[in-house]
Scaffold this motif. Structure first.
Motif, PDB file in Angstrom:
ATOM      1  N   GLN A  69       0.825  -1.206   0.000  1.00 49.17           N
ATOM      2  CA  GLN A  69       0.000   0.000   0.000  1.00 49.17           C
ATOM      3  C   GLN A  69       0.862   1.260   0.000  1.00 49.17           C
ATOM      4  OE1 GLN A  69      -2.365  -0.828   3.514  1.00 49.17           O
ATOM      5  NE2 GLN A  69      -4.198  -1.161   2.267  1.00 49.17           N
ATOM      6  N   LEU A  70       1.908   1.265   0.818  1.00 50.60           N
ATOM      7  CA  LEU A  70       2.781   2.430   0.891  1.00 50.60           C
ATOM      8  C   LEU A  70       3.530   2.650  -0.415  1.00 50.60           C
ATOM      9  CD1 LEU A  70       4.122   2.014   4.537  1.00 50.60           C
ATOM     10  CD2 LEU A  70       2.408   3.644   3.712  1.00 50.60           C
ATOM     11  N   GLU A  71       4.003   1.562  -1.038  1.00 55.74           N
ATOM     12  CA  GLU A  71       4.698   1.672  -2.328  1.00 55.74           C
ATOM     13  C   GLU A  71       3.757   2.217  -3.406  1.00 55.74           C
ATOM     14  OE1 GLU A  71       6.370  -2.132  -3.319  1.00 55.74           O
ATOM     15  OE2 GLU A  71       7.636  -2.162  -1.525  1.00 55.74           O
ATOM     16  N   VAL A  72       2.539   1.701  -3.433  1.00 52.83           N
ATOM     17  CA  VAL A  72       1.570   2.149  -4.433  1.00 52.83           C
ATOM     18  C   VAL A  72       1.191   3.604  -4.196  1.00 52.83           C
ATOM     19  CG1 VAL A  72      -0.831   1.851  -5.195  1.00 52.83           C
ATOM     20  CG2 VAL A  72       0.653  -0.115  -5.025  1.00 52.83           C
ATOM     21  N   ALA A  73       1.034   3.998  -2.947  1.00 56.14           N
ATOM     22  CA  ALA A  73       0.691   5.393  -2.649  1.00 56.14           C
ATOM     23  C   ALA A  73       1.779   6.331  -3.167  1.00 56.14           C
ATOM     24  CB  ALA A  73       0.492   5.576  -1.150  1.00 56.14           C
ATOM     25  N   THR A  74       3.032   5.953  -2.978  1.00 59.42           N
ATOM     26  CA  THR A  74       4.146   6.765  -3.469  1.00 59.42           C
ATOM     27  C   THR A  74       4.129   6.846  -4.990  1.00 59.42           C
ATOM     28  OG1 THR A  74       5.486   6.183  -1.550  1.00 59.42           O
ATOM     29  CG2 THR A  74       6.668   6.984  -3.487  1.00 59.42           C
ATOM     30  N   LYS A  75       3.921   5.704  -5.644  1.00 59.71           N
ATOM     31  CA  LYS A  75       3.901   5.678  -7.109  1.00 59.71           C
ATOM     32  C   LYS A  75       2.707   6.438  -7.675  1.00 59.71           C
ATOM     33  CE  LYS A  75       6.462   1.358  -7.508  1.00 59.71           C
ATOM     34  NZ  LYS A  75       6.386  -0.072  -7.845  1.00 59.71           N
ATOM     35  N   LEU A  76       1.543   6.321  -7.025  1.00 60.51           N
ATOM     36  CA  LEU A  76       0.367   7.047  -7.498  1.00 60.51           C
ATOM     37  C   LEU A  76       0.557   8.553  -7.353  1.00 60.51           C
ATOM     38  CD1 LEU A  76      -2.605   4.850  -6.199  1.00 60.51           C
ATOM     39  CD2 LEU A  76      -1.944   5.239  -8.571  1.00 60.51           C
ATOM     40  N   ALA A  77       1.165   8.971  -6.254  1.00 62.58           N
ATOM     41  CA  ALA A  77       1.434  10.406  -6.067  1.00 62.58           C
ATOM     42  C   ALA A  77       2.367  10.913  -7.162  1.00 62.58           C
ATOM     43  CB  ALA A  77       2.032  10.657  -4.686  1.00 62.58           C
ATOM     44  N   ALA A  78       3.389  10.144  -7.499  1.00 59.07           N
ATOM     45  CA  ALA A  78       4.310  10.535  -8.569  1.00 59.07           C
ATOM     46  C   ALA A  78       3.593  10.574  -9.912  1.00 59.07           C
ATOM     47  CB  ALA A  78       5.502   9.577  -8.618  1.00 59.07           C
TER      48      ALA A  78
END
Length: 110
Positions: A69-78
């Motif tokens: 979830q944390l990895e995806v949140a970072t990638k989605l923000a980017a």
């Protein structure tokens, strides 16, 4: 394992299944294949009533879901930031109909 413990583990397994499914959907948004189908319907996860504390044997799975979830949140923000920048650049390239005073260049040498 008693019937209560078994039901407790099943409830947590189902809750983690749903979280993993949500993360997989978000991960799919980051791939080009999402352009070929409709976006998933937004359905926020809420913990089931009476779920209780996480069973210790499910802690590694829950930690893995949280990491994803944390990895995806970072990638989605980017990705959102990149899309905003792209939109800004495209907006500058498209003719602004509200500004008719833009200069025009005409080759009059002919």
């Amino acid at each position: 394992m008693s019937g209560t413990a078994s039901a407790w583990n099943r409830a947590w397994a189902q809750a983690l299944d749903r979280l993993e499914s949500d993360v997989a959907s978000a991960e799919a948004l980051l791939l080009e294949e999402h352009m070929l189908r409709e976006l998933p319907k937004f359905d926020p996860w809420t913990p089931p009533a009476g779920l209780g504390p996480l069973p210790l044997d499910m802690r590694p799975r829950a930690d893995a879901v949280l990491r994803r979830q944390l990895e995806v949140a970072t990638k989605l923000a980017a990705a959102m930031s990149g899309a905003a920048m792209h939109s800004l650049v495209i907006g500058k390239m498209v003719e602004d109909r509200r500004d008719p005073a833009r200069p025009s260049y005409v080759d009059v040498a002919m």
